[in-house]
Design a protein around this motif. Structure first.
Motif, PDB file in Angstrom:
ATOM      1  N   MET A 291     -10.934   9.031   2.898  1.00 49.88           N
ATOM      2  CA  MET A 291     -11.855   8.044   2.392  1.00 49.88           C
ATOM      3  C   MET A 291     -12.254   7.090   3.501  1.00 49.88           C
ATOM      4  O   MET A 291     -13.374   6.623   3.525  1.00 49.88           O
ATOM      5  N   GLY A 292     -11.380   6.735   4.415  1.00 47.50           N
ATOM      6  CA  GLY A 292     -11.739   5.859   5.518  1.00 47.50           C
ATOM      7  C   GLY A 292     -11.372   4.411   5.273  1.00 47.50           C
ATOM      8  O   GLY A 292     -10.878   4.037   4.221  1.00 47.50           O
ATOM      9  N   THR A 293     -11.612   3.601   6.263  1.00 46.31           N
ATOM     10  CA  THR A 293     -11.324   2.175   6.183  1.00 46.31           C
ATOM     11  C   THR A 293     -12.285   1.504   5.216  1.00 46.31           C
ATOM     12  O   THR A 293     -13.456   1.839   5.156  1.00 46.31           O
ATOM     13  N   GLN A 294     -11.755   0.551   4.443  1.00 44.61           N
ATOM     14  CA  GLN A 294     -12.572  -0.162   3.461  1.00 44.61           C
ATOM     15  C   GLN A 294     -12.596  -1.647   3.764  1.00 44.61           C
ATOM     16  O   GLN A 294     -11.679  -2.173   4.399  1.00 44.61           O
ATOM     17  N   LEU A 295     -13.625  -2.313   3.290  1.00 38.12           N
ATOM     18  CA  LEU A 295     -13.699  -3.768   3.311  1.00 38.12           C
ATOM     19  C   LEU A 295     -13.547  -4.248   1.884  1.00 38.12           C
ATOM     20  O   LEU A 295     -14.243  -3.770   0.990  1.00 38.12           O
ATOM     21  N   ARG A 296     -12.634  -5.183   1.661  1.00 36.10           N
ATOM     22  CA  ARG A 296     -12.431  -5.744   0.328  1.00 36.10           C
ATOM     23  C   ARG A 296     -12.756  -7.226   0.360  1.00 36.10           C
ATOM     24  O   ARG A 296     -12.162  -7.984   1.122  1.00 36.10           O
ATOM     25  N   ILE A 297     -13.685  -7.621  -0.492  1.00 37.66           N
ATOM     26  CA  ILE A 297     -14.092  -9.023  -0.589  1.00 37.66           C
ATOM     27  C   ILE A 297     -13.464  -9.604  -1.838  1.00 37.66           C
ATOM     28  O   ILE A 297     -13.642  -9.066  -2.937  1.00 37.66           O
ATOM     29  N   SER A 298     -12.742 -10.695  -1.690  1.00 36.88           N
ATOM     30  CA  SER A 298     -12.114 -11.357  -2.827  1.00 36.88           C
ATOM     31  C   SER A 298     -13.158 -12.099  -3.646  1.00 36.88           C
ATOM     32  O   SER A 298     -14.001 -12.810  -3.102  1.00 36.88           O
ATOM     33  N   ARG A 299     -13.107 -11.962  -4.952  1.00 40.28           N
ATOM     34  CA  ARG A 299     -14.023 -12.678  -5.839  1.00 40.28           C
ATOM     35  C   ARG A 299     -13.630 -14.153  -5.937  1.00 40.28           C
ATOM     36  O   ARG A 299     -14.424 -14.984  -6.331  1.00 40.28           O
TER      37      ARG A 299
ATOM     38  N   ALA B  84      -6.747  -0.038   5.331  1.00 43.50           N
ATOM     39  CA  ALA B  84      -6.621   1.380   5.670  1.00 43.50           C
ATOM     40  C   ALA B  84      -6.480   2.212   4.404  1.00 43.50           C
ATOM     41  O   ALA B  84      -6.289   1.680   3.301  1.00 43.50           O
ATOM     42  N   ASP B  85      -6.554   3.537   4.549  1.00 46.13           N
ATOM     43  CA  ASP B  85      -6.420   4.456   3.413  1.00 46.13           C
ATOM     44  C   ASP B  85      -5.130   4.254   2.628  1.00 46.13           C
ATOM     45  O   ASP B  85      -5.111   4.385   1.417  1.00 46.13           O
ATOM     46  N   ASP B  86      -4.051   3.935   3.338  1.00 45.32           N
ATOM     47  CA  ASP B  86      -2.755   3.787   2.667  1.00 45.32           C
ATOM     48  C   ASP B  86      -2.547   2.399   2.060  1.00 45.32           C
ATOM     49  O   ASP B  86      -1.481   2.088   1.546  1.00 45.32           O
ATOM     50  N   GLY B  87      -3.566   1.538   2.133  1.00 44.32           N
ATOM     51  CA  GLY B  87      -3.475   0.204   1.551  1.00 44.32           C
ATOM     52  C   GLY B  87      -3.026  -0.870   2.516  1.00 44.32           C
ATOM     53  O   GLY B  87      -2.957  -2.044   2.157  1.00 44.32           O
ATOM     54  N   THR B  88      -2.713  -0.497   3.741  1.00 44.09           N
ATOM     55  CA  THR B  88      -2.286  -1.455   4.752  1.00 44.09           C
ATOM     56  C   THR B  88      -3.459  -2.350   5.150  1.00 44.09           C
ATOM     57  O   THR B  88      -4.549  -1.853   5.433  1.00 44.09           O
ATOM     58  N   ILE B  89      -3.236  -3.658   5.165  1.00 45.33           N
ATOM     59  CA  ILE B  89      -4.271  -4.587   5.602  1.00 45.33           C
ATOM     60  C   ILE B  89      -4.269  -4.617   7.124  1.00 45.33           C
ATOM     61  O   ILE B  89      -3.270  -4.959   7.749  1.00 45.33           O
TER      62      ILE B  89
END
Length: 70
Positions: A1-9, A31-36
């Motif tokens: 899936m690749g690296t993601q960007l998560r924006i907090s609401r 990261a894919d494994d949930g590591t920030i």
């Protein structure tokens, strides 16, 4: 899936230096494994503009089947 960007609401937003809208957010790089992996600033308005298709290329003056003399 690749690296993601998560924006907090829950986080606030700041004015973007590029577009001027108050849509700049702090995002987590995950990261894919949930590591920030870290944090970065993301403007949701400017990011939407990056997904628009590029304008059509400008056609050259000579038709493609002609070869310039010389």
């Amino acid at each position: 899936m690749g690296t993601q960007l998560r924006i907090s609401r829950e986080g606030g937003s700041l004015p973007c230096e590029v577009c001027g809208f108050p849509t700049m957010h702090v995002a987590q790089v995950v990261a894919d494994d949930g590591t920030i992996l870290g944090r970065t600033l993301v403007c949701t308005t400017c990011q939407l503009g990056k997904h628009r298709p590029d304008p059509a290329p400008v056609e050259s003056e000579a038709p493609p089947d002609e070869v310039p003399a010389g």
